[in-house]
Design a protein around this motif. Structure first.
Motif, PDB file in Angstrom:
ATOM      1  N   ARG A  75       2.031  -1.792   8.446  1.00 12.61           N
ATOM      2  CA  ARG A  75       2.852  -0.908   7.635  1.00 12.61           C
ATOM      3  C   ARG A  75       4.327  -0.318   7.742  1.00 12.61           C
ATOM      4  O   ARG A  75       4.537   0.452   6.595  1.00 12.61           O
TER       5      ARG A  75
ATOM      6  N   ASP B 229       1.077  -1.328  -0.015  1.00 13.23           N
ATOM      7  CA  ASP B 229      -0.189  -0.201  -0.222  1.00 13.23           C
ATOM      8  C   ASP B 229       1.149   1.154  -0.177  1.00 13.23           C
ATOM      9  O   ASP B 229       2.299   1.364   0.272  1.00 13.23           O
TER      10      ASP B 229
ATOM     11  N   ARG C 250       3.194 -15.439   4.582  1.00 15.59           N
ATOM     12  CA  ARG C 250       2.905 -13.424   3.905  1.00 15.59           C
ATOM     13  C   ARG C 250       1.576 -13.055   4.190  1.00 15.59           C
ATOM     14  O   ARG C 250       1.785 -11.765   4.114  1.00 15.59           O
ATOM     15  N   ASP C 251       0.464 -13.233   4.038  1.00 17.45           N
ATOM     16  CA  ASP C 251      -0.460 -12.682   4.121  1.00 17.45           C
ATOM     17  C   ASP C 251      -0.792 -12.026   5.013  1.00 17.45           C
ATOM     18  O   ASP C 251      -0.910 -11.204   5.730  1.00 17.45           O
ATOM     19  N   ARG C 252      -0.404 -13.089   6.082  1.00 16.36           N
ATOM     20  CA  ARG C 252      -0.213 -11.884   7.574  1.00 16.36           C
ATOM     21  C   ARG C 252       1.023 -10.816   7.805  1.00 16.36           C
ATOM     22  O   ARG C 252       0.496  -9.827   8.624  1.00 16.36           O
TER      23      ARG C 252
ATOM     24  N   TYR D  86       2.081  -8.891   5.687  1.00 11.96           N
ATOM     25  CA  TYR D  86       1.842  -7.920   5.044  1.00 11.96           C
ATOM     26  C   TYR D  86       0.755  -6.987   4.819  1.00 11.96           C
ATOM     27  O   TYR D  86       0.038  -6.187   3.871  1.00 11.96           O
ATOM     28  N   HIS D  87       0.096  -7.309   5.824  1.00 14.43           N
ATOM     29  CA  HIS D  87      -1.101  -6.588   6.193  1.00 14.43           C
ATOM     30  C   HIS D  87      -0.801  -5.597   6.443  1.00 14.43           C
ATOM     31  O   HIS D  87      -0.314  -4.898   7.088  1.00 14.43           O
ATOM     32  N   GLU D  88      -2.297  -5.186   6.604  1.00 19.30           N
ATOM     33  CA  GLU D  88      -2.137  -3.055   7.268  1.00 19.30           C
ATOM     34  C   GLU D  88      -1.850  -2.741   8.604  1.00 19.30           C
ATOM     35  O   GLU D  88      -1.312  -2.363   8.060  1.00 19.30           O
ATOM     36  N   ASN D  89      -2.209  -4.015   8.863  1.00 23.95           N
ATOM     37  CA  ASN D  89      -1.264  -3.527  10.576  1.00 23.95           C
ATOM     38  C   ASN D  89       0.230  -3.481  10.702  1.00 23.95           C
ATOM     39  O   ASN D  89       0.861  -3.046  11.680  1.00 23.95           O
TER      40      ASN D  89
ATOM     41  N   GLN E  29       3.728   2.251   2.423  1.00 27.13           N
ATOM     42  CA  GLN E  29       4.310   0.595   3.358  1.00 27.13           C
ATOM     43  C   GLN E  29       5.725   0.632   3.268  1.00 27.13           C
ATOM     44  O   GLN E  29       6.128   0.678   1.522  1.00 27.13           O
TER      45      GLN E  29
ATOM     46  N   CYS F 210       8.236  -2.793   3.670  1.00 30.21           N
ATOM     47  CA  CYS F 210       8.630  -4.178   3.975  1.00 30.21           C
ATOM     48  C   CYS F 210      10.178  -4.449   4.361  1.00 30.21           C
ATOM     49  O   CYS F 210      10.753  -3.441   3.597  1.00 30.21           O
TER      50      CYS F 210
END
Length: 378
Positions: A260, A215, A251-253, A255-258, A218, A220
């Motif tokens: 950032r 996003d 990965r899905d957890r 890179y979630h919005e929390n 964001q 990473c």
């Protein structure tokens, strides 16, 4: 450490800037001043953080149970355990001592390889192993470099406990819909961050291959070294298993919005901070492990996924609840055991990934459904 800080500043002045991965590599692994190559106490009460083996010896004993089952699945042939970075040797000592006492037949077929470059840590490990009278031929020390491991192929199990999280990472961010890399510079007074073009095509490939979409704003971390490390593991593992225990998630957890701001953290004197550029060489720097990357990278080098679970699940499946019953009147021990299982301590934050090579559909006790554990204890 002033000497290490000076080396980093000189490198930045020479190049104009360095990637965060280079900064982290130097801060942690410089052969003389790096955090992991110093005489500094890193783990335990006098160090910067705790690990499973420092909480209670049951951690190593339960791992020994799992290793013995792996040995039986491999038809009781000679079996090597390769531990990556053994620190003071607590885990190694607990595993070997339990195997020595509980599984004498396994002990006769067993060899332990410690991969450790720090001479200070090696000496600590030797002294600890001498205290339990381990035969000299049962343990050997080797190294790991970018060219791989310094020993021959094995049948057995690689064991990584909080190693992957400390591999150097690149830091990327999405800025005005353009992917940028966060570099480290020096402004004459302190280290500073510089956003610029991504340094390596492999970083773009990582995001594309793994279908990661950031996003706006964001940040990473990308660990390119983990795939190379698994490739070297597979090169030396002729037949057997790989156990990775670390904090992180799929990965899905991650890179979630929390998330950032990314997962990069520093540990110093049992406190957590994001002062990445303070005290280089004197504090640990880590990032959460992308276990999806380890699973996919493993498959590409013949390491198939055996199972991926929370640490609490793994330890319960191997019998830690029985130890609760044995120690229910010992408050101190009970609290230590709970720390290994509690969701807000190590129980859910830490994960266990087991991979296998040249073994057909192995069924391991540590990966069994918890429903079967509950049924068996009734």
């Amino acid at each position: 450490m002033q000497s290490l800080k000076h080396l980093l500043i000189e490198s930045i002045k020479e190049k104009g800037r360095i990637t965060f991965a280079e900064f982290m590599q130097t801060a942690l692994y410089h052969p003389e001043y790096g955090y992991y190559n110093s005489k500094r106490e890193q783990v335990g009460k006098q160090g910067d953080y705790y690990t499973g083996p420092t909480v209670y010896r049951i951690f190593g004993e339960l791992l020994a149970r799992q290793l013995e089952e792996m040995w039986r699945l491999m038809e009781k042939e000679p079996f090597a355990v390769v531990e990556i970075g053994a620190n003071k040797g607590w885990l190694c000592c607990d595993i070997i001592q339990y195997i020595m006492n509980a599984y004498p037949e396994f002990y006769n077929k067993f060899h332990y390889i410690i991969v450790e470059s720090n001479p200070y840590a090696r000496e600590k490990q030797r002294l600890l192993l001498e205290s339990i009278e381990v035969a000299d031929e049962k343990v050997s020390w080797h190294t790991y470099t970018e060219d791989g491991f310094s020993f021959d192929k094995i049948h057995g199990c690689f064991l990584s406990n909080e190693f992957v999280d400390a591999l150097p990472v690149h830091r990327l961010k999405l800025e005005n819909k353009v992917l940028k890399e966060i570099y480290v510079g020096y402004n004459g007074k302190k280290f500073c961050e510089i956003d610029d073009d991504v340094s390596l095509p492999a970083l773009h490939c990582y995001l594309e291959t793994n279908n990661i979409n950031l996003d706006e704003g964001q940040v990473c971390e990308i660990n390119l070294g983990a795939a190379d490390w698994l490739k070297h593991v597979s090169e030396k593992l002729d037949k057997g298993f790989m156990i990775t225990i670390d904090y992180g998630d799929t990965r899905d957890r991650l890179y979630h919005e929390n998330m950032r701001e990314g997962t990069l953290r520093c540990y110093h004197s049992h406190t957590v901070n994001r002062d990445y550029y303070e005290r280089p060489g004197e504090q640990d720097i880590t990032a959460h492990v992308d276990f999806s990357n380890l699973i996919n990278a493993g498959r590409s080098v013949q390491l198939e996924e055996t199972g991926f679970i929370q640490q609490a699940h793994f330890l319960i499946a191997l019998g830690i609840l029985e130890r609760f019953q044995e120690t229910k009147y010992n408050t101190d021990t009970t609290l230590k055991l709970k720390n290994l299982l509690h969701p807000e301590a190590m129980g859910e934050i830490f994960k266990v990934l087991i991979q296998h090579k040249n073994i057909k559909n192995p069924q391991l006790t540590g990966l069994r459904p918890l429903q079967s554990v509950i049924m068996s204890t009734r």
